[in-house]
Scaffold this active site. Structure first.
Site, PDB file in Angstrom:
ATOM      1  N   ASP A 102       7.851  -5.308  -0.007  1.00  0.00           N
ATOM      2  CA  ASP A 102       8.965  -4.178   1.060  1.00  0.00           C
ATOM      3  C   ASP A 102       8.248  -3.693   1.859  1.00  0.00           C
ATOM      4  O   ASP A 102       7.935  -3.249   2.918  1.00  0.00           O
ATOM      5  CB  ASP A 102       9.550  -3.356  -0.116  1.00  0.00           C
ATOM      6  N   ASP A 105       1.961   0.498   2.020  1.00  0.00           N
ATOM      7  CA  ASP A 105       1.552   1.701   1.958  1.00  0.00           C
ATOM      8  C   ASP A 105       0.013   2.322   2.213  1.00  0.00           C
ATOM      9  O   ASP A 105      -0.782   1.892   3.515  1.00  0.00           O
ATOM     10  CB  ASP A 105       2.403   2.675   1.556  1.00  0.00           C
TER      11      ASP A 105
HETATM   12  P1  IMP Z   1       0.877   1.123  -1.838  1.00  0.00           P
HETATM   13  O1  IMP Z   1       0.332   2.590  -1.398  1.00  0.00           O
HETATM   14  O2  IMP Z   1       0.580   0.123  -0.191  1.00  0.00           O
HETATM   15  O3  IMP Z   1       0.183   0.984  -2.851  1.00  0.00           O
HETATM   16  O4  IMP Z   1       2.120   1.274  -2.309  1.00  0.00           O
HETATM   17  C1  IMP Z   1       3.524   0.523  -2.637  1.00  0.00           C
HETATM   18  C2  IMP Z   1       4.959   0.890  -3.236  1.00  0.00           C
HETATM   19  O5  IMP Z   1       5.366   2.516  -3.170  1.00  0.00           O
HETATM   20  C3  IMP Z   1       5.644   0.089  -1.910  1.00  0.00           C
HETATM   21  O6  IMP Z   1       5.567  -1.517  -2.851  1.00  0.00           O
HETATM   22  C4  IMP Z   1       6.672   0.526  -1.927  1.00  0.00           C
HETATM   23  O7  IMP Z   1       7.315   0.372  -2.877  1.00  0.00           O
HETATM   24  C5  IMP Z   1       6.267   2.149  -2.949  1.00  0.00           C
HETATM   25  N1  IMP Z   1       6.725   3.012  -1.511  1.00  0.00           N
HETATM   26  C6  IMP Z   1       4.893   3.210  -0.503  1.00  0.00           C
HETATM   27  N2  IMP Z   1       6.048   3.671   0.855  1.00  0.00           N
HETATM   28  C7  IMP Z   1       6.922   4.109   1.101  1.00  0.00           C
HETATM   29  C8  IMP Z   1       8.118   4.831   1.139  1.00  0.00           C
HETATM   30  O8  IMP Z   1       8.169   5.332   2.081  1.00  0.00           O
HETATM   31  N3  IMP Z   1       9.468   4.589   0.917  1.00  0.00           N
HETATM   32  C9  IMP Z   1       9.841   4.126  -0.250  1.00  0.00           C
HETATM   33  N4  IMP Z   1       8.790   3.577  -1.043  1.00  0.00           N
HETATM   34  C10 IMP Z   1       7.636   3.213  -0.743  1.00  0.00           C
HETATM   35 MG    MG Z   2       6.591  -2.829  -3.672  1.00  0.00          MG
END
Ligand code: IMP
Ligand code: MG
Length: 185
Positions: A102, A105
């Site tokens: 999705d 981040d």
């Molecule tokens: P990461 O920080 O790239 O490991 O992000 C992991 C997960 O956090 C993503 O796959 C999303 O499911 C969730 N996430 C990160 N940023 C957002 C946001 O702005 N809204 C909702 N979920 C988020």
């Molecule tokens: Mg996710």
């Protein structure tokens, strides 16, 4: 969607804009893998709307599978480690794996997932994310093949993305204007 609004949510991408972009991504993937079959992995739960829409635009023999990992505890930021909550149904050795996520981040979730998939020796590994929030990147080794939209550093909900499990069912993508902490998975 006034019926479920507890927070102020401003629309950033309409369903039409999202679907148009996903159709383009599907077309590019279809062209890239002509004559082959693909194994599409949806990372639950956030990518479920994205992955199913993308699947409709990949005109190739396809397996659709789901994986669930956790990296975020409620109310905490990404810890950098993931736990497999639900694994794929099949071995993926020799398959053309397409991972649908999705949002990218910090990048920690995808970084770990990519490492895990590579250990299983797929023929190819293609990474797609609907959204990319580059300002928040921590993991430097994540290479994305297809990105839907680059988004600013704001908390995003809708089209699969949640805040404390809510708002996944909004058909658009919006900013949660009064988010106090990151919650999601
Ligand atoms: P990461 O920080 O790239 O490991 O992000 C992991 C997960 O956090 C993503 O796959 C999303 O499911 C969730 N996430 C990160 N940023 C957002 C946001 O702005 N809204 C909702 N979920 C988020
Ligand atoms: Mg996710």
């Amino acid at each position: 969607m006034e019926y479920q609004k507890k927070h102020e949510i401003s629309v950033y991408l309409t369903e039409e804009q999202i679907h148009q972009r996903i159709a383009e991504m599907g077309k590019e993937i279809t062209e890239k893998f002509q004559g082959e079959s693909v194994y599409l992995v949806c990372v639950l739960k956030g990518a479920v709307f994205f992955a199913t829409e993308l699947a409709k635009h990949i005109e190739l023999p396809m397996t659709l599978d789901f994986m669930s990992v956790s990296s975020y505890g409620a109310g905490t930021k990404s810890s950098g480690s993931i736990k497999i909550k639900k694994d794929l149904e099949c071995p993926i050795e020799g398959e053309n794996i397409i991972v649908a996520e999705d949002i990218l981040d910090s990048g920690n979730t995808l970084s770990r997932l990519i490492r895990l998939f590579k250990e299983r020796k797929p023929k190819t590994l293609t990474v797609c994310t609907l959204l990319d929030k580059p300002e928040r990147r921590e993991a430097e080794d994540v290479v994305i093949d297809y990105t839907g939209f680059v988004v600013p550093d704001k908390f995003i909900v809708g089209y699969g993305l949640d805040y404390d499990q809510r708002y996944r069912n909004l058909p658009y993508i919006g900013f949660l204007e009064d988010a106090d902490e990151n919650k999601g998975e």
